[in-house]
Design a protein around this motif. Structure first.
Motif, short mmCIF file in Angstrom:
data_model
loop_
_atom_site.label_atom_id
_atom_site.label_comp_id
_atom_site.label_asym_id
_atom_site.label_seq_id
_atom_site.Cartn_x
_atom_site.Cartn_y
_atom_site.Cartn_z
N UNK A 1 40.45 43.04 44.76
CA UNK A 1 39.29 43.22 45.06
C UNK A 1 38.89 44.59 45.44
N UNK A 2 37.92 44.83 45.69
CA UNK A 2 37.39 46.20 46.32
C UNK A 2 36.66 46.08 47.54
N UNK A 3 37.24 46.66 48.45
CA UNK A 3 36.66 46.70 49.79
C UNK A 3 36.14 48.07 50.09
N UNK A 4 34.99 48.24 50.38
CA UNK A 4 34.42 49.99 50.58
C UNK A 4 34.94 50.39 49.31
N UNK A 5 35.80 51.74 49.49
CA UNK A 5 36.23 52.39 48.39
C UNK A 5 37.63 52.04 47.80
N UNK A 6 38.47 51.32 48.59
CA UNK A 6 39.69 50.73 48.32
C UNK A 6 39.84 49.62 47.46
N UNK A 7 40.84 49.62 46.47
CA UNK A 7 41.21 48.70 45.60
C UNK A 7 42.33 47.96 46.47
N UNK B 1 45.49 34.54 47.34
CA UNK B 1 44.64 33.33 47.20
C UNK B 1 45.22 32.24 47.75
N UNK B 2 46.33 32.34 48.42
CA UNK B 2 47.15 31.27 49.29
C UNK B 2 46.13 31.22 50.57
N UNK B 3 46.38 32.35 51.28
CA UNK B 3 45.78 32.34 52.57
C UNK B 3 44.79 33.24 52.89
N UNK B 4 44.46 34.14 52.17
CA UNK B 4 43.38 35.08 52.21
C UNK B 4 43.76 36.46 53.00
N UNK B 5 45.19 36.40 52.96
CA UNK B 5 45.66 37.86 53.66
C UNK B 5 45.21 38.70 52.49
N UNK B 6 44.92 40.13 53.32
CA UNK B 6 44.29 41.28 52.51
C UNK B 6 45.29 42.30 52.84
N UNK B 7 45.83 42.87 51.62
CA UNK B 7 46.66 44.13 51.51
C UNK B 7 45.87 45.27 51.02
N UNK B 8 45.71 46.49 52.01
CA UNK B 8 45.06 47.50 51.65
C UNK B 8 46.02 48.75 51.64
N UNK C 1 53.68 52.78 52.73
CA UNK C 1 53.16 52.02 53.57
C UNK C 1 51.74 51.21 52.91
N UNK C 2 51.61 50.00 53.57
CA UNK C 2 50.36 49.38 53.42
C UNK C 2 49.85 48.75 54.69
N UNK C 3 48.57 48.48 54.70
CA UNK C 3 47.92 47.50 55.85
C UNK C 3 47.94 46.25 55.50
N UNK C 4 48.31 45.29 56.32
CA UNK C 4 48.22 43.91 56.01
C UNK C 4 47.30 43.31 57.02
N UNK C 5 46.12 42.63 56.39
CA UNK C 5 45.35 41.86 57.42
C UNK C 5 45.47 40.51 57.25
N UNK C 6 46.19 39.89 58.15
CA UNK C 6 46.69 38.50 58.27
C UNK C 6 45.53 37.63 58.07
N UNK C 7 45.59 36.78 57.19
CA UNK C 7 44.30 35.83 56.68
C UNK C 7 42.86 36.64 56.69
N UNK C 8 43.16 37.79 55.98
CA UNK C 8 41.84 38.79 55.92
C UNK C 8 41.04 39.07 57.46
N UNK C 9 41.87 39.06 58.55
CA UNK C 9 41.40 39.38 59.83
C UNK C 9 41.66 40.47 60.24
N UNK C 10 40.55 41.56 60.22
CA UNK C 10 40.84 43.01 60.57
C UNK C 10 41.39 43.12 61.78
N UNK C 11 41.31 42.04 62.72
CA UNK C 11 41.65 42.31 64.38
C UNK C 11 43.31 41.99 64.25
#
Length: 151
Positions: A22-28, A33-40, A53-63
């Motif tokens: 998925x594209x978030x702003x300018x990042x792929x 699909x299991x829990x919504x976690x986002x890896x950037x 290194x990657x950023x992991x937003x647990x369940x897609x929560x940026x906080x």
């Protein structure tokens, strides 16, 4: 963004149906699909020292964001993917798919998955052969092998 970080995220995003790109702003990015976690991907300098290194937003929560080594996150993702795709299959098949994906991951990203027991099956074979040679004797074991292969 051409970096190890982006390559790791792209690899994870292709582990369908566990993840989707998925594209978030300018990042792929890769979304679970299991829990919504986002890896950037993380912005890395252009040096040869990129570690992925990657950023992991647990369940897609940026906080609730963590920065982690991409190969570690990918290891968990790949193992779950292989388990999902091989439900009810023999362990040899799982091991073969895991080995293949680990090699593909290394080719695509330049990073390595953490699989400390991946080569155990070959060392188990060596140990079994050694035990057989010890019990039968070297000549008897070689004769048995030669007979089995038709030589």
């Amino acid at each position: 963004m051409d970096s190890k970080s982006a390559a790791v995220v792209g690899f994870i995003a292709n582990l369908s149906p566990m993840y989707v790109g998925t594209r978030i702003e300018d990042l792929w990015c890769a979304r679970s699909l299991v829990d919504g976690t986002l890896i950037l991907p993380v912005e890395e300098d252009d040096s040869e020292q990129q570690e992925g290194f990657v950023k992991v937003q647990w369940q897609g929560d940026s906080t609730r964001e963590t920065e982690a080594l991409g190969a570690d996150i990918a290891t968990v993702a790949v193992v779950r993917y292989v388990e999902f795709h091989n439900v009810g299959q023999a362990e040899k098949r799982k091991a073969a798919e895991l080995k293949g994906l680990a090699e593909h991951f290394e080719f695509k990203t330049g990073c390595s998955l953490y699989l400390p027991h991946a080569s155990e099956s070959s060392s188990e074979l060596v140990a079994t052969v050694r035990r057989a040679v010890g019990r039968m004797g070297e000549k008897a074991f070689i004769d048995l092998i030669m007979k089995a292969i038709g030589a």
